[in-house]
Design an enzyme around this catalytic site. Sequence first.
Site, PDB file in Angstrom:
ATOM      1  N   GLU A 138       0.839  -1.200   0.000  1.00 55.55           N
ATOM      2  CA  GLU A 138       0.000   0.000   0.000  1.00 55.55           C
ATOM      3  C   GLU A 138       0.873   1.249   0.000  1.00 55.55           C
ATOM      4  OE1 GLU A 138      -2.269  -0.384   3.624  1.00 55.55           O
ATOM      5  OE2 GLU A 138      -3.813  -1.577   2.626  1.00 55.55           O
ATOM      6  N   HIS A 194      -5.692   1.973   5.750  1.00 46.96           N
ATOM      7  CA  HIS A 194      -5.103   1.793   7.070  1.00 46.96           C
ATOM      8  C   HIS A 194      -4.379   3.047   7.551  1.00 46.96           C
ATOM      9  CE1 HIS A 194      -5.244  -2.360   5.280  1.00 46.96           C
ATOM     10  NE2 HIS A 194      -5.975  -2.482   6.359  1.00 46.96           N
TER      11      HIS A 194
END
Lengths: 400, 300
Positions: free
Chosen positions: B215, B256
């Site tokens: 990510e 996140h």
Amino acid sequence: MRFYEYEAKALFARHGAPLPKGRVARNPAEAAAAAAEIAGPVVLKSQVLTGGRMKAGGVKFADTPAAAEAAAREIFALRIKGQEPRGVLVEQRAPVAQEYFAAVTWDGRRKLPVIVFSDMGGIDIEEVAEKHPAHVSRTHLSTLLPFSPYVAKEAVAAVGVTGDDLNRITPIVATLAEIFLRYDLTLAEINPLGKLADGRFLVLDGHVDLEADARDKHAKLVADLGIGKDETREARPPTAFELKGAEVDASDHRGVAGNVREFDGDLGLVIGAGGGSLTLFDAIRKHGGRPANYCEIGGNPSVKKTCELTKLILSKPGVKKIAVMMNVVSNTRVDIVARGVIKGCIASDRNPAETIAIFRIPGAWEDDGFKILRKYGVEYCDRTVSMYEAAGRAVKKMSA
Amino acid sequence: MSILIRRDTTFIVQGITGREAVNLTRECLDYGSKIVGGVTPGRKGRDVYGVPVYDCVREITEKTHVDGSVVTVPPRFTRDAVVEAIEAGIKLIVVVTERIPRGEVAQMVELARLRGARIIGPNCLGILSPEEAKMGGLGGPAVNVRRAFKKGPIGVMSRSGGMSTEICNTLSAAGLGQSTAVSIGGDAIIGSTYAELMPLFEADAETKAIAIYSEPGGRMEAELADWVRENKSRLPIVAFMAGRFMDEMPGMRFGHAGTIVEGKADTTADKIERMRAAGIAVAERIEDIPALVKERLRGH
């Protein structure tokens, strides 16, 4: 969450860091009054949550209260990168002999806080580090041992500062480190730290970021600084749609239906979870789709929560359809999500079969979920259809 | 074999009487994991699916050998629970809890280093070695785990718990089983990064290739690229990079806690470039991972 300069300085001042005389003005008249109190040359600085103020014309100088009022009027009228100034900080202007840089931040690789110090302040520190590596020191802090000021001393001495300067700068850098550790900051920066002609040091500009997840832990500090509950302090302020999304998430403790972000497309997204949403959002865009929003559902949200989120997304002007998609789920019940989105469609006077472009949530209870979806004629798919392919099907329906 | 956990690994669950903990205890037991006790202060004497509950970690470690602990307690109690486990001599700690300020995570990690313990997470779903054991909520109920995860030669590491299952499911469907899947956690600071787990996979004879999910945010992918170059790894790696749209939106938090783009090195473009330069294949879609893995397995 980022602090305005005046809030950062208020925090520094509480812990004894030396600051120029001054205060924040909410209007031009207050700026004139502040300048009159200072009774000398002042600098006026736009209070926005972005860099590049000087270039944009958000920093001005004045020698008299009248000139300060005029300068403040110009600053208040100026938007910088889309932001209106929260106020104008009026400070005593002092002749600076040299500028230094001091910051404490996280070193993600070492998993420790690091003091970054330089005797070449006022300019971009990454550029200094690249061109003049000997003028930038990096000194790690322990998170277990009690903080001891010698670490700050080592950071300052490492770039060759000695004599009175070392002894005057060390406590300021030590204070910065203590504030960083005490308030769960992700950045505490002084740039520049100015050395005056008489040898004293002053914090001329400061930058503080508080960890979003530590906001509740430091609720008192946040309240003391006057930061409102609705202020997310991200790169841009939240939209009304996003605030409503946060309300939906907070309305029920079961599961997550949050992190709602507004975009200007026509395809509403009910997607999850953290990583799945990132993957699916990319997939929609790659297929040429135009998302109306981003969100994350997960951890088994209730029917009510999923229903409210669906209603919110469908209430957004221009939203034609929604796509309901997740990665293969572990603990989210597929039937509950199916029930929630169908209920949300019906409550919005929309036919679920036409409104839900695709439903792709494989996992536990998928058979129960698929049964409900069949009943309402909603197109669904199981794990044999990839996330990318499901996103493609949704986008295709938008142009049909 | 597998890494980190095997059939005979014993562990406890801290916060075992919580709603999520009860579920994961059930799931792990059903999958054959050996849970030797649980801790919830003040709940001593109860049991959760036959697992006895204690007030303190030491009450269990004094009686029996404990390899690991799954910590699933509210954020403000997490650091204390992890320190309790480490000080009781437990060497593998899976921290499920999310939203712990990173200063507290750093403290746990620093102590773990000092005591020779390993932390996985926080903000993770744990570890799963197919047909061996599962430690945490990864994959959900045992029946679902058996569908998505198969035993085999691929080591999996993922910053997203959900995407760990998605990737393992995709690999399994293509006939590529997994040695161990690790949900490493989505926070900015985590106990074990890709590069820190690589030596374990490297030492595991069963593991022949690695698949990772990455990510935006942080330096973990750059660290992995450096590790691969410096250690001349025998294991081919295939990565998938999510959140490419975030490159255009610096300073915004999606996904996140660890995903925020603050500088150029946080962008997916920069990470992809670094990984490719180190010989790591970057898949454009999840479904492309199996073919890329097979291609690289043939090449080795």
